[in-house]
Design a protein around this motif. Structure first.
Motif, short mmCIF file in Angstrom:
data_model
loop_
_atom_site.label_atom_id
_atom_site.label_comp_id
_atom_site.label_asym_id
_atom_site.label_seq_id
_atom_site.Cartn_x
_atom_site.Cartn_y
_atom_site.Cartn_z
N HIS A 77 -2.88 -0.90 3.03
CA HIS A 77 -2.65 -1.95 2.03
C HIS A 77 -3.99 -2.64 1.78
O HIS A 77 -4.58 -3.19 2.71
CB HIS A 77 -1.62 -2.92 2.60
CG HIS A 77 -1.21 -4.01 1.67
ND1 HIS A 77 -0.12 -4.79 1.92
CD2 HIS A 77 -1.71 -4.49 0.51
CE1 HIS A 77 0.02 -5.69 0.96
NE2 HIS A 77 -0.94 -5.53 0.10
N LEU A 78 -4.46 -2.58 0.54
CA LEU A 78 -5.74 -3.19 0.16
C LEU A 78 -5.53 -4.17 -0.97
O LEU A 78 -4.79 -3.88 -1.92
CB LEU A 78 -6.74 -2.13 -0.30
CG LEU A 78 -7.08 -1.02 0.68
CD1 LEU A 78 -7.90 0.06 -0.02
CD2 LEU A 78 -7.81 -1.57 1.89
N ASP A 109 5.86 -5.03 -6.61
CA ASP A 109 6.02 -5.89 -5.43
C ASP A 109 5.26 -5.28 -4.27
O ASP A 109 5.65 -4.24 -3.73
CB ASP A 109 7.50 -6.02 -5.10
CG ASP A 109 7.77 -6.93 -3.91
OD1 ASP A 109 6.82 -7.36 -3.23
OD2 ASP A 109 8.96 -7.19 -3.65
N GLU A 110 4.18 -5.92 -3.86
CA GLU A 110 3.35 -5.35 -2.81
C GLU A 110 4.00 -5.41 -1.43
O GLU A 110 3.50 -4.80 -0.48
CB GLU A 110 1.98 -6.00 -2.77
CG GLU A 110 1.95 -7.42 -2.29
CD GLU A 110 0.56 -8.04 -2.38
OE1 GLU A 110 -0.33 -7.65 -1.62
OE2 GLU A 110 0.40 -8.92 -3.25
N TRP A 111 5.13 -6.09 -1.30
CA TRP A 111 5.77 -6.23 0.01
C TRP A 111 6.97 -5.31 0.19
O TRP A 111 7.73 -5.46 1.14
CB TRP A 111 6.12 -7.69 0.27
CG TRP A 111 4.89 -8.52 0.18
CD1 TRP A 111 4.57 -9.41 -0.80
CD2 TRP A 111 3.75 -8.46 1.06
NE1 TRP A 111 3.31 -9.93 -0.57
CE2 TRP A 111 2.78 -9.36 0.57
CE3 TRP A 111 3.45 -7.75 2.20
CZ2 TRP A 111 1.55 -9.56 1.18
CZ3 TRP A 111 2.22 -7.94 2.82
CH2 TRP A 111 1.29 -8.85 2.31
N VAL A 112 7.15 -4.36 -0.71
CA VAL A 112 8.18 -3.34 -0.53
C VAL A 112 7.66 -2.34 0.50
O VAL A 112 6.58 -1.78 0.35
CB VAL A 112 8.50 -2.62 -1.87
CG1 VAL A 112 9.39 -1.42 -1.63
CG2 VAL A 112 9.13 -3.58 -2.85
N ALA A 119 9.51 2.90 -5.81
CA ALA A 119 8.56 2.06 -5.07
C ALA A 119 7.28 2.83 -4.78
O ALA A 119 6.19 2.26 -4.79
CB ALA A 119 9.18 1.57 -3.78
N TYR A 120 7.40 4.12 -4.50
CA TYR A 120 6.27 4.99 -4.21
C TYR A 120 6.44 6.30 -4.95
O TYR A 120 7.56 6.72 -5.25
CB TYR A 120 6.17 5.28 -2.71
CG TYR A 120 5.63 4.14 -1.89
CD1 TYR A 120 4.29 4.10 -1.52
CD2 TYR A 120 6.45 3.09 -1.49
CE1 TYR A 120 3.79 3.05 -0.77
CE2 TYR A 120 5.96 2.04 -0.75
CZ TYR A 120 4.62 2.02 -0.39
OH TYR A 120 4.12 0.99 0.34
N LYS A 134 -1.58 0.31 -2.37
CA LYS A 134 -0.93 0.72 -1.14
C LYS A 134 -0.67 2.22 -1.21
O LYS A 134 -0.31 2.75 -2.26
CB LYS A 134 0.41 0.01 -0.94
CG LYS A 134 0.27 -1.42 -0.47
CD LYS A 134 1.60 -2.13 -0.35
CE LYS A 134 2.54 -1.53 0.62
NZ LYS A 134 3.80 -2.29 0.76
N MET A 135 -0.86 2.86 -0.07
CA MET A 135 -0.46 4.26 0.05
C MET A 135 0.21 4.43 1.40
O MET A 135 -0.09 3.70 2.35
CB MET A 135 -1.65 5.19 -0.10
CG MET A 135 -2.68 5.09 0.98
SD MET A 135 -4.02 6.26 0.67
CE MET A 135 -4.79 6.25 2.29
#
Length: 163
Positions: A77-78, A109-112, A119-120, A134-135
Motif C-alpha cells: 500500500h503506497l 476505497d483504499e481500505w478494502v 476491488a482488485y 495497492k497491489m
C-alpha cells in the motif's frame, strides 16, 4: 486463529530479517504490528503490518492478512510521497515479472482488504491515477504448509523492486 497468529508472529521475524538494511530506517526500523479482529465481513482476521508507516498523507505498508475461511494475502500500500518515490520502481518490477499473480486495487476505497472482483483486478500494465496504489498477492488456505515461505518470497520480490 491461534495457529495463524503463531505463524504470523514467526513470519514477522523473517520479515525483519528480509527488510534489514534494504529500506530507509523510517520504514525498516519500526517493529512489526500484529492485529486481531473479529468481524471483517462477519469473519475473524489477523493482520501483520511490517514494514509500515501510516499517517494522514503518506502510507507505506506491507500488510499480511489472514482472513478466516478465505486466504492469506500480502498487500503493498503506497500513498503520498511513498507512492511518488516507489511506484515507478514497483511498476518496473511488475513489468519485468510479467505481473503474474499480482492483483491491483481498482476500488476507490483504499481500505478494502478483500481481494475480489470490483476491488482488485489482475495487473495488466495499466494503473488508474488515484491518491494511493495497492497491489496484493493471494495464497489459498490449501497452501498452509508452505504459506510462510510463499509470503516471504513475495515480500523479498517487492523489496528487490524497491531497491
Amino acid at each position: 486463529m491461534d495457529k495463524a497468529g503463531l505463524l504470523l508472529g514467526a513470519l514477522a521475524v523473517r520479515y525483519q530479517e528480509a527488510v534489514s538494511d534494504r529500506l530507509p530506517p523510517e520504514l525498516g526500523g519500526r517493529f512489526p504490528k500484529l492485529s486481531r479482529g473479529e468481524n471483517y465481513r462477519g469473519l475473524p482476521y489477523l493482520i501483520l503490518d511490517y514494514p509500515a508507516v501510516f499517517d494522514r498523507v503518506d502510507v507505506f505498508a506491507v500488510r499480511t492478512l489472514f482472513w478466516w475461511g478465505h486466504y492469506f494475502s500480502l498487500t503493498l500500500h503506497l500513498k503520498g510521497h511513498y507512492k511518488d518515490r516507489y511506484l515507478p520502481k514497483v511498476l518496473l518490477g511488475l513489468a519485468s515479472a510479467g505481473g503474474t499473480g499480482w492483483q491491483v486495487a481498482v476500488s476507490e476505497d483504499e481500505w478494502v482488504h478483500a481481494v475480489e472482483p470490483g476491488a482488485y483486478a489482475a495487473w495488466n500494465g495499466d494503473v488508474t491515477e488515484r491518491s494511493f496504489f495497492k497491489m496484493a498477492w493471494v495464497i489459498p488456505l490449501d497452501r498452509w504448509d508452505n504459506v510462510s515461505d510463499l509470503l516471504e518470497e513475495r515480500l523479498r520480490e517487492v523489496l528487490r523492486w524497491l531497491a
